[in-house]
Every structure is written in C-alpha cells, then in structure tokens.
Write a protein that holds these residues in place. Structure first.
Motif, PDB file in Angstrom:
ATOM      1  N   ASP A 152     -19.386 -45.274  57.444  1.00  0.00           N
ATOM      2  CA  ASP A 152     -19.220 -45.659  58.537  1.00  0.00           C
ATOM      3  C   ASP A 152     -19.583 -46.363  60.202  1.00  0.00           C
ATOM      4  N   TYR A 153     -20.578 -45.143  60.013  1.00  0.00           N
ATOM      5  CA  TYR A 153     -21.237 -45.596  61.159  1.00  0.00           C
ATOM      6  C   TYR A 153     -22.943 -46.648  60.686  1.00  0.00           C
ATOM      7  N   CYS A 154     -22.868 -46.401  59.149  1.00  0.00           N
ATOM      8  CA  CYS A 154     -23.540 -48.062  58.928  1.00  0.00           C
ATOM      9  C   CYS A 154     -22.835 -48.871  59.176  1.00  0.00           C
ATOM     10  N   GLU A 155     -21.452 -48.762  59.004  1.00  0.00           N
ATOM     11  CA  GLU A 155     -20.557 -50.066  58.916  1.00  0.00           C
ATOM     12  C   GLU A 155     -20.295 -50.829  59.914  1.00  0.00           C
ATOM     13  N   THR A 156     -20.407 -50.155  61.185  1.00  0.00           N
ATOM     14  CA  THR A 156     -20.113 -50.674  62.235  1.00  0.00           C
ATOM     15  C   THR A 156     -20.549 -50.600  63.470  1.00  0.00           C
TER      16      THR A 156
END
Length: 705
Positions: free
Chosen positions: A454-458
């Motif tokens: 999720d952090y990578c996508e954000t």
C-alpha cells in the motif's frame, strides 16, 4: 501568580524553621491548599520525622502524606552525586515536587539545614534545586554574633552567588541580629543597595530572641533521651551555654554564668549540691539545670537531701552516656520549635510578624514568579508535556545503539509509543546484547510489513508526475526513512525522528517529497531551542535555508514565534543584522528591514523588531543605548539569523561557550506533519528530547495543546 517559594539559609542555626513557620501562616491567609516540601532532609538515625516538616504539618494541620514531602536524605543525595547520578537526583526531586504542584495552590520549599560536613556542597545543591524548580528564593541569613560589616558582606556575597546560579532572590531576612535598631537599619539598607540582583529585593531584619534560638531543658531531655530526676515542672528553662564540671567546687563556681547547664558525672555529689546552692544564692548567676552523665546516680543520702528541699529550683536530668560523648551530642543541639510548644510557636510567629512587613511580602510572594528556566527544568517539562497525551513516534534507525537506548528510556518514562524499524532478528540481537527491555516497543521490518504494498502504491501515485515508476517506489519504501515518513503521511505514526546515522538531507528529503509544507508555509525551516543557564531562547534558521530572501525570512520569523509558543517561550522576535535600527545600510540590512516589515504586517499582535545586532537584542544595558524604546531589544527570546552561515556558527558558538547550555534541535517547522532531524553526534538524551519535541508538535497539529 507564583506557585512556589524556596527558603534557604546561609549557614546552620539561622532560625530558618521559625521563618518557614511565619511564611506558611502568611500564605494560608490567601491560599487554601499549601504544601510543604523539603527536597533534601537531614540524615535520620532514629527513624523519626524531619523536624521542620513535622512542625509545619502538625501546627497547620496540613493534609499531606509525609512520604510526599521530601525526596532524599542528605547522605542519599551525596551518594547519588558521587556515583555520577546527578541528573537522576534532580529528576526525582522534580517528579516529587510536580506531584505536589499538581494538587496544591502553592508549594513552600525549604532547603537543607547546613549541618553536613560541606557547607559549599549544600549551598550549591540548594541553589541548583531552586533554579530547576523555577522557585524564587527567600534567603535566611544568620546575624548572631556578627559585626555589621560581616553581615553585610556575607549576605551580599550569597545573594550575588544565587544570582550567578540563575536564581531569583525575592527577599532576604537577616535573622538573630544582636545589633541596635539603628545598626540594624543600616545593615538592611546597605544590603539592599549593594546586591546585584533585582532592585525590588525585600530585606528584613529580625532581632535575636533567645527563647527561640536557645534550647530548653526539655529540648535537652528529648535530644539525649534523658531521664528527669527532679524539676519536671521547670523543663521550659532555657540553656545558654554548657559548663563541664571537673574541678573542685571553689574553682568550678567561677565558671558558671546565667543559664548555664552544668554537666557532671552522677557521682559528683559535691558539684550537684554546690550547683543547687548557687541557684538559691543571690551572689551567683542563675543556672538552668544539671545534667548527670555516665548513668550514675547520687548517693541515697544526697537523694534524700534533695527530696527534702522544698521546691527544687532547677531540673536535674540523667543520661547513660559518658561526659565526653554527652558533650559531643549537645554541641549539635540548638533551639527547636516543637508544634506542641504553644509558647515557642506563638513567640516565633509574633517575632516574624513584628519585624517583617507582612502585607508587602505576601503581595510579592503571590504575584512574583521566577522567569528563569534551567535546561534540566525545560527538559523535564518537555517530557511531562509529551506524556500528557502520548503520541506514536517512529524511529527508522532501529539498529543504532543510541536509538535503542533512547527507545528503552522513552518507554520506561512513558514519553511516547515507539515504533522501531529494522529486521526483527537484527534488532533482537542488538537489544539482547545491550540488555534492554523492548517489550513495549513495536519493532517493524518495512519489507515484511503488511502495509508495504500500500505504501509503494501511495508513493507511486504521489510521485508519478515526477517520472517515478513502481519499481522505484518499491526501492524507496525499502529505505527505512522513506517507509517511516510514509507512516507519518498515512497517519500510522504521529511523527518521525531520524538522523543519528544518516545525513540531514536523507532525513528530510522524503518529507519534502510527499508530506509537504503547510498551506500557510512556503518553506521548511528550523529552530534550535537554546537552553542557557537560566533561560530558553529560540534560534532560527540554523540548519535548512542557506540564504533566505526577505519574504522567506519573515516566514521563518513567524514560524519560529509559533514554535516558541508551543514550547512555552513567550515570543519576542529579533531579526538580526550587523546593524541596529537605522544605524547601518547595505543590501543585507535592507533585506532584514523588509523582512521585519512583512512579519509585522502579517502578525501585528507579535512583538517583532529588526534589524537588531545580537548584543542589542539580548543585553538590556546595550538596548538602552542603541534602541531604548523597543519592547524587544534587550529582552528578545526568538533570534532570527539572516542566513545559514551566521545562524549555524552562532548557535554552535553559544552552545560551546555558554555555561551549562544545551542546544536541542534542529526542530523542523512548516511541514504538514512533524519530522525532525538528529545530529550524527547526538547523545541518548538528545534523542529523548527530540522525540518529546516531535510528540508535542504532533499534539499541536491535532489541536491538543
């Protein structure tokens, strides 16, 4: 309104307890809940309560747990200092004091009795405690047996020494003065004129009252645990000196004086009878009593003789100790005021009120407050403020020994909820080797975290416009600093602290990329909280912006003023230059003038002045000459430097050259959420302070303070 006062003496037997009694009565006229607190009490060999605490608590029926009224004995305090635990001593005293401060309207603190072997040690520790409690001081000086010149010189020296140690002296009472009224007035006026501290110093003199300064026969009885053989009804008789009777009667009688206590072995019937006879003779001074030593008793015939004497005129006491030991013990006895001794307590209060301007002192005590703050007190308040509403702070450098030690300390003290980043096994080995307790610390491996994708996508979505690919985003999130910054951005942590092993640029770059600045800020800047010996100053910008323009400088000034408020510093902002007022010209001066104009226009309610030279900003005497009508000059608390070169060098020069100074920071300001950078040379206490600061910033962002 002030909430405290510290009563300290200059030496032993100053009559400090009588002054404390009078001050407590004065305070209770205006305040309902007043506590007594002695940071350090005398070493107690018998297990009984401290005399002065017991006196105040009993006489005024104070509802306080006795264990809450002191922190250490003198022996315990000395042992802590000698073992290198000076900070622990002060911290625990602050903790005890703060618990009382929270529950009471006023805390009356009383210093040590100067009965230890090292009076310099006691003076220093009293001054240091008063400064760290931000207590104004009432000084009690002993005038007994001293010339006017000695009293003036010694009292002035102590007042000036307290000032040098960052203590505000609100009043000085010269107690037990034996001089005439005219001489006393001269002493008081001279002390008031010569002291370097505030012009509003109150100075009072109290004449010697033997009924308070001299012990009674009952004091002797209690001090020595003596038996009363005769004269039970005369134990209130005062003792002025001791006469050890070892000579023959003819020679012994030449040594007795008024109020002498005769000390002699119990088998010296000749001394006993001649002492009693001297008391009945108008040709000899009236002695106060007889003390029989060695556990020896007069012969039966002497007992019968005394018992047949109508109305034995003096008390006769008996102790088991020998004459030498008894005399040693008596040398440490002085007049004490017991709460049950109504005559002495009434005399003490009456003497205090007849020599001290009660209304004047009362007004000063309830309206004045020390504005001086020591580094230790400031650090303590930081921790307490952070603890009041705990925040979650992430530390990405999870394998750094200093960070691990700080995390252990932070959780033990309950400053914040800590998240450490790092591989669990690596962190675990390090923790085990250091012998730390991390049960209350959350340890997270960024790559193994369920939030990683999720952090990578954000990050990818936030930085896609900059050409970032998803593979780049994953690389970034594997970096603990980026991962920690994203935790803050997403609200999974309230703030981040890093930089003990990474550069400033590495620490703050992620925040610049996606946490971004506040809507009201165009730049990120920094301040250092400069904890000097007796005050807190705010220096900005000393770490981020190399050469800000006038508009940026104005924004730094306003942000720094806001940061100062968050940490309890009243902002009086000085924009610094090599020129004061209209005295100089040049592009650099004009930039500061324009910055001052913009800042005043944006925040007309703030006290802002510029350009100012550093000496005109900080020194009242220089300010009177260079800018006499300014509300900031000479009283500045927030110092804004024109460029990074000046600011960085100045803060380091002050930090290294100013006595007892501590520089906390840099504290970043202008970001949407709190992120702070550590110096790579930081200590464990530095990390603890920075985490506390970050937590307080997070509280402010949420409107909790």
């Amino acid at each position: 309104m002030s909430k405290n006062l510290y009563i300290t003496a200059t030496e032993e037997k100053s009559g400090k307890s009588a002054i404390a009694l009078g001050v407590m009565q004065l305070l209770l006229r205006d305040l309902q809940h007043v506590a007594i607190f002695r940071p350090i009490i005398n070493d107690n060999q018998t297990g009984s309560r401290d005399h002065d605490i017991n006196l105040i608590m009993s006489y005024f029926n104070l509802d306080i747990n006795y264990e809450d009224t002191y922190a250490y004995t003198l022996k315990e305090a000395r042992e802590l200092i000698n073992s290198g635990k000076h900070s622990l001593l002060l911290e625990n005293i602050l903790n005890k004091y703060s618990q009382l401060e929270e529950k009471y309207d006023f805390v009356l603190c009383e210093g040590t009795d100067f009965q230890g072997k090292d009076q310099n040690f006691e003076f220093d520790i009293n001054a240091e405690i008063a400064a760290n409690l931000s207590c104004p001081v009432l000084l009690v000086a002993n005038g007994r047996g001293k010339t006017s010149e000695d009293i003036i010189a010694s009292t002035q020296l102590v007042i000036d020494a307290l000032e040098d140690k960052g203590v505000d002296t609100v009043a000085a009472i010269i107690n037990r003065i034996t001089a005439s009224k005219a001489e006393m007035d001269g002493i008081l006026s001279s002390i008031k004129c010569k002291a370097r501290c505030t012009e509003d110093l109150l100075v009072y003199g109290i004449a010697e009252d033997e009924s308070l300064g001299n012990p009674s026969m009952n004091d002797v009885r209690k001090w020595l645990d003596a038996s009363v053989l005769y004269g039970h009804g005369r134990l209130d008789t005062l003792v002025d000196d001791y006469v050890i009777a070892a000579m023959r009667i003819g020679n012994f009688l030449e040594y007795i004086e008024t109020a002498s206590l005769i000390i002699t072995p119990g088998d010296r019937s000749d001394i006993i009878l001649s002492s009693l006879a001297s008391r009945l003779s108008s040709s000899f001074p009236d002695i106060s009593g007889i003390l029989l030593t060695g556990g020896l008793q007069p012969s039966a015939s002497v007992h019968r003789l005394i018992e047949g004497w109508t109305g034995v005129p003096i008390p006769i006491l008996s102790v088991d100790t020998n004459t030498y030991r008894t005399t040693q013990l008596l040398s440490e006895l002085y007049g004490r005021i017991d709460p049950e001794d109504q005559r002495k307590t009434a005399s003490a209060l009456g003497t205090f009120e007849s020599h001290v301007n009660i209304n004047e002192l009362r007004h000063r005590l309830v309206t004045s407050k020390s504005i001086k703050v020591t580094p230790k007190m400031f650090e303590y308040k930081l921790v307490q403020k952070a603890k009041a509403n705990k925040q979650t702070i992430v530390l990405p450098e999870g394998t750094s020994e200093r960070v691990l030690r700080a995390a252990d300390m932070l959780t033990r003290r309950g400053v914040a909820d800590i998240i450490l980043l790092g591989k669990g096994d690596e962190v675990g080995v390090k923790v085990s080797s250091l012998g730390l307790d991390m049960h209350d610390v959350r340890i997270m491996d960024p790559v193994a975290s369920p939030e990683f994708d999720d952090y990578c996508e954000t990050y990818f979505k936030l930085r896609e416009h900059k050409g970032i690919r998803m593979s780049d985003a994953k690389d970034r999130m594997m970096d603990p600093t980026y991962f920690a910054s994203m935790m803050v951005y997403k609200g999974h942590a309230d703030g981040m602290v890093s930089g003990s092993v990474t550069t400033t640029q590495q620490t703050i770059r992620p925040a610049f990329e996606f946490i971004k600045t506040k809507p009201t800020a165009s730049i990120v800047s920094s301040v250092f909280l400069m904890c000097l010996k007796d005050r807190i100053l705010v220096f900005g910008d000393c770490a981020v912006n190399p050469n800000p323009n006038a508009e940026q400088l104005a924004e730094i000034a306003l942000s720094s003023a806001q940061t100062a408020k968050i940490f309890g510093v009243e902002p009086r902002v000085a924009l610094l230059s090599y020129s004061t007022g209209q005295s100089g010209k040049g592009a650099d001066v004009e930039k500061v003038k324009e910055a001052a104009r913009i800042a005043k226009e944006r925040a007309p309610e703030l006290l802002i002045e510029g350009p100012l030279q550093y000496d005109a900003a900080i020194d009242p005497s220089v300010a009177k000459t260079k800018l006499p009508d300014s509300q900031v000059a000479g009283r500045a608390t927030v110092f804004i430097f024109p460029d990074l070169n000046t600011g960085n060098n100045t803060y380091k020069a002050v930090q290294r050259s100013a006595e007892q100074s501590v520089a906390i920071g840099p504290v970043l300001q202008g970001l949407n959420k709190p992120v702070n950078d550590l110096s790579r040379g930081c200590t464990v206490p530095d990390i603890v302070n920075t985490v506390a600061i970050t937590a307080i910033q997070a509280q402010a962002e949420k409107g909790l303070i």
